[in-house]
Design a protein around this motif. Sequence first.
Motif, PDB file in Angstrom:
ATOM      1  N   VAL A 194       0.857  -1.187   0.000  1.00  0.00           N
ATOM      2  CA  VAL A 194       0.000   0.000   0.000  1.00  0.00           C
ATOM      3  C   VAL A 194       0.891   1.234   0.000  1.00  0.00           C
ATOM      4  CG1 VAL A 194      -1.792   1.269   1.237  1.00  0.00           C
ATOM      5  CG2 VAL A 194      -1.827  -1.236   1.201  1.00  0.00           C
ATOM      6  N   ARG A 195       0.645   2.145  -0.930  1.00  0.00           N
ATOM      7  CA  ARG A 195       1.481   3.331  -1.049  1.00  0.00           C
ATOM      8  C   ARG A 195       0.684   4.627  -0.948  1.00  0.00           C
ATOM      9  NH1 ARG A 195       4.526   0.440   0.395  1.00  0.00           N
ATOM     10  NH2 ARG A 195       6.603  -0.130  -0.342  1.00  0.00           N
ATOM     11  N   HIS A 196      -0.580   4.528  -0.551  1.00  0.00           N
ATOM     12  CA  HIS A 196      -1.415   5.704  -0.301  1.00  0.00           C
ATOM     13  C   HIS A 196      -1.987   5.534   1.099  1.00  0.00           C
ATOM     14  CE1 HIS A 196      -1.391   7.247  -4.490  1.00  0.00           C
ATOM     15  NE2 HIS A 196      -1.083   5.987  -4.728  1.00  0.00           N
ATOM     16  N   ILE A 197      -1.534   6.368   2.032  1.00  0.00           N
ATOM     17  CA  ILE A 197      -1.804   6.138   3.448  1.00  0.00           C
ATOM     18  C   ILE A 197      -2.267   7.441   4.088  1.00  0.00           C
ATOM     19  CG2 ILE A 197      -0.826   5.365   5.642  1.00  0.00           C
ATOM     20  CD1 ILE A 197       1.319   3.879   3.915  1.00  0.00           C
ATOM     21  N   GLY A 198      -3.378   7.358   4.826  1.00  0.00           N
ATOM     22  CA  GLY A 198      -3.933   8.562   5.424  1.00  0.00           C
ATOM     23  C   GLY A 198      -4.185   8.430   6.907  1.00  0.00           C
ATOM     24  N   PHE A 199      -4.471   9.573   7.514  1.00  0.00           N
ATOM     25  CA  PHE A 199      -4.838   9.624   8.924  1.00  0.00           C
ATOM     26  C   PHE A 199      -5.682  10.871   9.139  1.00  0.00           C
ATOM     27  CE2 PHE A 199      -0.627  11.345   8.207  1.00  0.00           C
ATOM     28  CZ  PHE A 199      -0.628  12.574   8.845  1.00  0.00           C
TER      29      PHE A 199
END
Length: 594
Positions: A390-395
Amino acid sequence: MTAATTTHPLPLAITMGDPAGIGPEIIAKWAMGALAGNRHVHPFIVLGDVGTLQRAAAMVGAPLQLRAVGDDLHGMREALQQGALPVLQACTPLPADLPMGRVDARAGAAAHACVQRAIDLALAGSVAGIVTAPLHKEALRAAGVRHPGHTEMLAERAGTTEFAMMLANGELRVLLVSIHLSLRDAIAAVTPQNELRAIRLAHRACRAYGIAHPRVAVAGLNPHAGEGGLFGREDQDTIAPAIAAARAEGIDATGPWPGDTVFMRARQGDFDIVVAQYHDQGLIPVKYLGVDQGVNITVGLPFVRTSVDHGTAFDIAGTGRADAASLGHAVEQAEAMAVASSMQPAMVVTTQVQPPPAPPLPEFIFMLTRHDKTIADALEQLPTVLAAGVRHIGFKDIGLPWAALQRLADAIRAAGAVSYLEVVSQDAASELASARAAGALGVDVLMGGTRPEAVLPLLRSTPIRYYPFAGQVVGHPSVLQGTVADVVASARRIAALEGVHGLDLLAYRFEGDSADVPALIAAVCAAVGKPVVVAGSIDRAERIAAVVAGRAAGFTVGTAALDGTFEATGLGPHGLTGQLRAIQTVLHDAAAQA
């Protein structure tokens, strides 16, 4: 090709690189030969510091006459016709006593400024492509630049998340599925989504070379490409289905081929490009043929970009010993790609028999959040997420103290992933504070929020891409109110605002009839000419299928994966890794059936 294209091709922009490294001297060496023999298809201009380049030319004994040109590139062609090197002063002038071979913030700032100016010219259509001399990551950091290198700068400014690294020489072209990962993590990155993306980019790269019908070979992961599952099932369970999906799009992709023979076959002419599964599998055969012959190419940008296949060589900088061969090959590759690009209109008759390519897979954005709050162990979970490819990571902007959010953002950036901060603040003051926090954290994308007119002025001086909510979003956890028509009207209005790069659509928190959600997604995506990311409670396969069918640019999953909602496939990994792999498989299957 028109007469104008033949007579006045656009120039290539060659960036100086770190002035404390070997970039200026290899440019001087290459330019001396290119100008003396008029060995350049395209005109070119060097973006750098005039004084530094003059000193480099003197140091290597190159009898070059440098000619400063203006921002409009006026005077460039005349300089070349007279055998002079045209230079655009693209950075603050550097002192003559700048130390060579050492990290210096002034050098990092100058190198960064030159790249940014080259990108400006490329995006404006003023140059045919960019050729870059090497940067130094520590010098960039010392100058306060948050990007570790060229690729991240270029992709962000171009607004693309679909890009890859390709190495090429006169005998091989190799594109990598993953780049700088441990072998264990590289194996985990073999997912249907990553495989199909790499195959598409390989096809696109060959088209940029003017190859009308590229033959894409995909290397296997395991010995003998798994030998029918005897040596691992990734080749037949993950790679082969991605190849089949690519072939359904009209791409001539074959494999998976055994890694010990596929590069030899490509060198013999059986294939135009090889998709390699991990860094060393792809780079060893290219570099074995000669490090000085290799060229690094960024695939997926809206303009040509090539680079030398070496670093700043601080250990020999300033000695005159640097070899300019790789720069020469990088220029030749850029010229070939630029010529092919200029001929694309003439290729319409040849290519129109191909079925139109399917739209790119929506990006799977994994949110390290549960119930609209960043989870307490987000930093501890991050390595697992990255290892799953996974290369799209949010918070979110709530759930962790500021220092912890900063560490999380830094770790995502250090891994080369795209970072997303989603705003869940409920009042104007806290939403503006969140926008300022996005800039301080250095995230790539700010999502959410309901006050774009107030937030936009805070983001205009930053590289952050902004995706505010469409429609009337209220409460916490947030819900989307109104009718489908109301949301579409809101989406059109917000997407039209200057500085809004896309929309955050809380489709699966829609208070209307749940049966209307697929139509809502499709209607919003069709109504705006910008990317739409679908968010909410995406917790089952049919919801991902609706995202794909609606042609959304991406979707977020957080709580559902952390709670183990998706069914892990076969005998594969369980836990969070199994959830992430299951989501990627569902996405691939939905795209194949769309």
